[in-house]
Enzyme design. Structure first.
Site, PDB file in Angstrom:
ATOM      1  N   PHE A 244     -24.457   5.086 -85.921  1.00 22.59           N
ATOM      2  CA  PHE A 244     -24.721   6.325 -85.173  1.00 22.59           C
ATOM      3  C   PHE A 244     -23.889   6.260 -83.900  1.00 22.59           C
ATOM      4  O   PHE A 244     -24.057   5.337 -83.106  1.00 22.59           O
ATOM      5  CB  PHE A 244     -26.215   6.381 -84.844  1.00 22.59           C
ATOM      6  CG  PHE A 244     -26.706   7.695 -84.303  1.00 22.59           C
ATOM      7  CD1 PHE A 244     -27.447   8.552 -85.112  1.00 22.59           C
ATOM      8  CD2 PHE A 244     -26.467   8.060 -82.984  1.00 22.59           C
ATOM      9  CE1 PHE A 244     -27.937   9.756 -84.614  1.00 22.59           C
ATOM     10  CE2 PHE A 244     -26.942   9.267 -82.491  1.00 22.59           C
ATOM     11  CZ  PHE A 244     -27.687  10.114 -83.308  1.00 22.59           C
ATOM     12  N   ILE A 246     -22.023   8.673 -80.661  1.00 23.95           N
ATOM     13  CA  ILE A 246     -21.618   9.887 -79.934  1.00 23.95           C
ATOM     14  C   ILE A 246     -20.440   9.454 -79.066  1.00 23.95           C
ATOM     15  O   ILE A 246     -20.539   8.454 -78.340  1.00 23.95           O
ATOM     16  CB  ILE A 246     -22.773  10.414 -79.044  1.00 23.95           C
ATOM     17  CG1 ILE A 246     -23.982  10.833 -79.904  1.00 23.95           C
ATOM     18  CG2 ILE A 246     -22.325  11.556 -78.141  1.00 23.95           C
ATOM     19  CD1 ILE A 246     -23.756  12.038 -80.802  1.00 23.95           C
ATOM     20  N   GLN A 251     -21.564  11.593 -74.245  1.00 20.72           N
ATOM     21  CA  GLN A 251     -22.826  10.853 -74.143  1.00 20.72           C
ATOM     22  C   GLN A 251     -23.680  11.336 -72.968  1.00 20.72           C
ATOM     23  O   GLN A 251     -23.175  11.852 -71.994  1.00 20.72           O
ATOM     24  CB  GLN A 251     -22.557   9.347 -73.982  1.00 20.72           C
ATOM     25  CG  GLN A 251     -22.071   8.711 -75.283  1.00 20.72           C
ATOM     26  CD  GLN A 251     -21.668   7.251 -75.119  1.00 20.72           C
ATOM     27  OE1 GLN A 251     -21.913   6.635 -74.094  1.00 20.72           O
ATOM     28  NE2 GLN A 251     -21.019   6.707 -76.140  1.00 20.72           N
ATOM     29  N   GLY A 256     -26.816  13.187 -78.847  1.00 19.16           N
ATOM     30  CA  GLY A 256     -27.367  12.172 -79.755  1.00 19.16           C
ATOM     31  C   GLY A 256     -28.741  12.611 -80.244  1.00 19.16           C
ATOM     32  O   GLY A 256     -29.064  12.487 -81.428  1.00 19.16           O
ATOM     33  N   GLU A 279     -31.371   0.845 -89.202  1.00 20.44           N
ATOM     34  CA  GLU A 279     -30.888  -0.534 -89.320  1.00 20.44           C
ATOM     35  C   GLU A 279     -30.531  -1.074 -87.933  1.00 20.44           C
ATOM     36  O   GLU A 279     -29.680  -0.519 -87.256  1.00 20.44           O
ATOM     37  CB  GLU A 279     -29.631  -0.529 -90.218  1.00 20.44           C
ATOM     38  CG  GLU A 279     -29.035  -1.891 -90.413  1.00 20.44           C
ATOM     39  CD  GLU A 279     -27.769  -1.827 -91.273  1.00 20.44           C
ATOM     40  OE1 GLU A 279     -27.483  -0.769 -91.870  1.00 20.44           O
ATOM     41  OE2 GLU A 279     -27.066  -2.852 -91.325  1.00 20.44           O
TER      42      GLU A 279
HETATM   43  C1  LIG Z   1     -28.479   2.311 -85.751  1.00 20.65           C
HETATM   44  C2  LIG Z   1     -27.348   2.302 -84.781  1.00 20.65           C
HETATM   45  O1  LIG Z   1     -26.294   2.697 -85.099  1.00 20.65           O
HETATM   46  S1  LIG Z   1     -27.639   1.736 -83.248  1.00 20.65           S
HETATM   47  C3  LIG Z   1     -26.158   2.071 -82.379  1.00 20.65           C
HETATM   48  C4  LIG Z   1     -26.261   3.298 -81.578  1.00 20.65           C
HETATM   49  N1  LIG Z   1     -24.937   3.668 -81.127  1.00 20.65           N
HETATM   50  C5  LIG Z   1     -24.322   3.120 -80.065  1.00 20.65           C
HETATM   51  O2  LIG Z   1     -24.858   2.285 -79.343  1.00 20.65           O
HETATM   52  C6  LIG Z   1     -22.921   3.604 -79.846  1.00 20.65           C
HETATM   53  C7  LIG Z   1     -22.621   3.978 -78.413  1.00 20.65           C
HETATM   54  N2  LIG Z   1     -23.583   4.892 -77.845  1.00 20.65           N
HETATM   55  C8  LIG Z   1     -23.772   6.141 -78.314  1.00 20.65           C
HETATM   56  O3  LIG Z   1     -23.181   6.575 -79.284  1.00 20.65           O
HETATM   57  C9  LIG Z   1     -24.744   7.012 -77.555  1.00 20.65           C
HETATM   58  O4  LIG Z   1     -24.773   6.607 -76.229  1.00 20.65           O
HETATM   59  C10 LIG Z   1     -26.183   6.954 -78.131  1.00 20.65           C
HETATM   60  C11 LIG Z   1     -26.174   7.318 -79.602  1.00 20.65           C
HETATM   61  C12 LIG Z   1     -26.816   5.573 -77.964  1.00 20.65           C
HETATM   62  C13 LIG Z   1     -27.012   7.983 -77.356  1.00 20.65           C
HETATM   63  O5  LIG Z   1     -26.452   9.256 -77.516  1.00 20.65           O
HETATM   64  P1  LIG Z   1     -26.515  10.319 -76.330  1.00 20.65           P
HETATM   65  O6  LIG Z   1     -25.934  11.593 -76.810  1.00 20.65           O
HETATM   66  O7  LIG Z   1     -25.930   9.709 -75.127  1.00 20.65           O
HETATM   67  O8  LIG Z   1     -28.101  10.430 -76.178  1.00 20.65           O
HETATM   68  P2  LIG Z   1     -28.949  11.573 -75.475  1.00 20.65           P
HETATM   69  O9  LIG Z   1     -28.192  12.203 -74.363  1.00 20.65           O
HETATM   70  O10 LIG Z   1     -29.507  12.465 -76.512  1.00 20.65           O
HETATM   71  O11 LIG Z   1     -30.099  10.675 -74.850  1.00 20.65           O
HETATM   72  C14 LIG Z   1     -31.450  10.747 -75.230  1.00 20.65           C
HETATM   73  C15 LIG Z   1     -32.226   9.641 -74.547  1.00 20.65           C
HETATM   74  O12 LIG Z   1     -31.884   8.389 -75.120  1.00 20.65           O
HETATM   75  C16 LIG Z   1     -31.894   7.391 -74.080  1.00 20.65           C
HETATM   76  N3  LIG Z   1     -30.525   6.891 -73.900  1.00 20.65           N
HETATM   77  C17 LIG Z   1     -29.378   7.396 -74.390  1.00 20.65           C
HETATM   78  N4  LIG Z   1     -28.320   6.643 -74.028  1.00 20.65           N
HETATM   79  C18 LIG Z   1     -28.814   5.625 -73.294  1.00 20.65           C
HETATM   80  C19 LIG Z   1     -28.219   4.508 -72.652  1.00 20.65           C
HETATM   81  N5  LIG Z   1     -26.913   4.293 -72.694  1.00 20.65           N
HETATM   82  N6  LIG Z   1     -29.039   3.663 -72.013  1.00 20.65           N
HETATM   83  C20 LIG Z   1     -30.368   3.857 -71.959  1.00 20.65           C
HETATM   84  N7  LIG Z   1     -30.989   4.914 -72.552  1.00 20.65           N
HETATM   85  C21 LIG Z   1     -30.224   5.775 -73.212  1.00 20.65           C
HETATM   86  C22 LIG Z   1     -32.358   8.082 -72.809  1.00 20.65           C
HETATM   87  O13 LIG Z   1     -33.755   8.018 -72.769  1.00 20.65           O
HETATM   88  C23 LIG Z   1     -31.904   9.496 -73.068  1.00 20.65           C
HETATM   89  O14 LIG Z   1     -32.611  10.450 -72.352  1.00 20.65           O
HETATM   90  P3  LIG Z   1     -32.130  10.840 -70.852  1.00 20.65           P
HETATM   91  O15 LIG Z   1     -30.637  11.038 -70.902  1.00 20.65           O
HETATM   92  O16 LIG Z   1     -32.897  12.082 -70.563  1.00 20.65           O
HETATM   93  O17 LIG Z   1     -32.503   9.667 -70.007  1.00 20.65           O
END
Ligand SMILES: CC(=O)SCCNC(=O)CCNC(=O)[C@H](O)C(C)(C)COP(=O)(O)OP(=O)(O)OC[C@H]1O[C@@H](n2cnc3c(N)ncnc32)[C@H](O)[C@@H]1OP(=O)(O)O
Length: 428
Positions: A244, A246, A251, A256, A279
């Site tokens: 997953f 973004i 981000q 996400g 996972e």
């Molecule tokens: C099963 C897997 O694949 S796990 C791997 C997940 N992917 C990654 O780590 C790749 C790199 N990161 C990303 O792609 C993105 O940052 C994601 C998927 C983790 C989050 O996507 P985003 O679009 O940024 O999330 P979104 O804006 O919807 O955030 C929703 C909530 O999730 C939490 N959140 C999102 N990113 C983070 C972060 N970096 N650190 C802490 N909390 C976070 C927060 O609670 C956030 O709410 P808030 O912004 O109001 O505080």
């Protein structure tokens, strides 16, 4: 020695390139250029360092929709080639199987062509809107979710989610371009085996309509997720969310969450899918999942009514404070501790949420509604959580002496409860 060593995450500079007409539509603070990966160790090795260069720039650009790539490596100085001097371009090239442009002009020409013709692969399954940053910078921004936005309005940007499989025309090639983001952003991420047939994908795009007489619609890649179906007795599948991502410029803007909702809606609607599992989630993803699952439950009137025996404000968008004599703790419902296990399992199946996740969510909701002066409820809650923790950590706990086991369980309970308070604060 240090002088000739460059940080690979800094040196690798990514850009999502839009056509000249599409760039004109962006607000001043909207930039999709010059961002960096979180990880390069799968490409340049464990310590993410590149040796043999000074002022190294690895300029990797992708057309914002088609993801056609351009790569150029430049530097101030380079040591004479030896076995210790890294082959920067050759190493990265192995991860770009479809090749890339090296001629900047040819790449820009291709970006212009691709911009008008590119269409997302697969079936449209979900969409949402956001206020355009251009209009919000004029001070007209509405808060997300405050009011439905009219997708026809020029001030509104639509986002669309598409579902694809290996059978989707053109998708295999497209996947070969987008999968690089998995290596660059997911810790422990790796390329998936394309020979394993059942993979499913959901892809998120920003959809823009040019405000010129042509009103050409263009699509810009935001992120994606890959899912794998496992057999679920007797005749359905369990869909496991495996990857997953973004893209960095998008981000922390709720995209996400929307992609996750799209996947969840897809699963709820599909009678062949029994549940969603994840996972090895990263911490940020765990929070995203908890937050969205909790919001989903809080806004499910029937669930909350049966759970706590009262009409909750969650359904109206205004959640009242829990505990300390608040309205919500007065009701008697299926989640008044101890939770009614049969009822919990029925809802879990209907909502297609994995077992451990649903139990955690239920524990969080009970905590939200606990009356701190009701000692019987507090005790029942503690026992409910500890029972789950005991089962989950059975192998480790079973090896401990009785006293030590109680202590360990109490310690774990306290830290779980603290984390629940942290997560609940995310939805308030
Ligand atoms: C099963 C897997 O694949 S796990 C791997 C997940 N992917 C990654 O780590 C790749 C790199 N990161 C990303 O792609 C993105 O940052 C994601 C998927 C983790 C989050 O996507 P985003 O679009 O940024 O999330 P979104 O804006 O919807 O955030 C929703 C909530 O999730 C939490 N959140 C999102 N990113 C983070 C972060 N970096 N650190 C802490 N909390 C976070 C927060 O609670 C956030 O709410 P808030 O912004 O109001 O505080």
């Amino acid at each position: 020695m240090a002088d000739w060593t460059e940080d690979a995450n800094e040196a690798l500079t990514l850009s999502l390139v839009r056509s000249s007409k599409d760039k004109e539509m962006l607000a001043d603070d909207e930039t999709y250029e010059e961002f960096h990966p979180s990880f390069t160790y799968p490409i340049y090795g464990e310590d993410e360092k590149i040796y043999g260069y000074r002022d190294l720039l690895i300029d990797l650009r992708l057309a914002s929709g088609s993801l056609t790539q351009y790569l150029s490596v430049s530097y101030e100085e380079k040591l004479p080639s030896t076995s210790t001097v890294d082959d920067v371009e050759g190493t990265l090239a192995k991860f770009i199987p479809l090749g890339y442009y090296t001629d900047e002009e040819a790449f820009f020409k291709r970006v212009e062509e691709d911009a008008d013709s590119f269409r997302p692969p697969g079936q449209l399954i979900y969409s949402y809107t956001r206020q355009s940053p251009k209009s919000s910078s004029k001070g007209k921004r509405k808060r997300d979710g405050e009011q439905a936005l009219d997708p026809q309005s020029e001030d509104v940007i639509e986002f669309e989610v598409y579902h694809a499989t290996w059978d989707t025309p053109g998708f295999r090639e497209y996947h070969q371009k987008m999968q690089l983001f998995i290596l660059l952003y997911i810790e422990g991420g790796s390329y998936i085996n394309e020979d394993e047939d059942p993979w499913e994908f959901v892809l998120l795009y920003e959809k823009r309509k040019r405000n010129d007489p042509s009103h050409t619609v263009t699509y810009h890649f935001v992120g994606y997720s890959s899912l794998y179906p496992f057999y679920y007795y007797p005749e359905r599948v369990r869909l496991r969310l495996s990857q997953f991502v973004i893209l960095a410029p998008y981000q922390r803007h709720g995209h996400g969450s929307e992609l996750y909702k799209a996947i969840y809606q897809y699963i709820l609607k599909n009678p062949n899918i029994a549940e969603l599992t994840v996972e090895d989630p990263a911490e940020a993803f765990e929070d995203l999942r908890d937050k969205n699952d909790l919001q989903m439950l809080l806004s499910n009137e029937q669930f909350m009514q049966e759970a706590f025996g009262v009409q909750t404000a969650g359904s109206t968008g205004r959640r009242r404070k829990s505990g300390r004599g608040g309205d919500l703790s007065l009701g008697k419902g299926k989640l008044s501790p101890p939770a009614d296990k049969v009822w919990v399992e029925k809802w879990r199946k209907d909502l297609k949420i994995a077992g451990r996740q649903f139990q955690r969510l239920v524990e969080m909701l009970i905590l939200l509604h606990l009356n701190p002066s009701d000692s019987a409820a507090l005790r029942a809650y503690r026992l409910q959580v500890k029972e789950r923790l005991y089962r989950f950590n059975f192998e480790i706990l079973a090896q401990l002496e009785k006293e030590e086991r109680y202590e360990k369980l109490e310690e774990t309970f306290q830290s779980v409860r603290e984390d629940y308070h942290r997560i609940l604060a995310l939805v308030s």
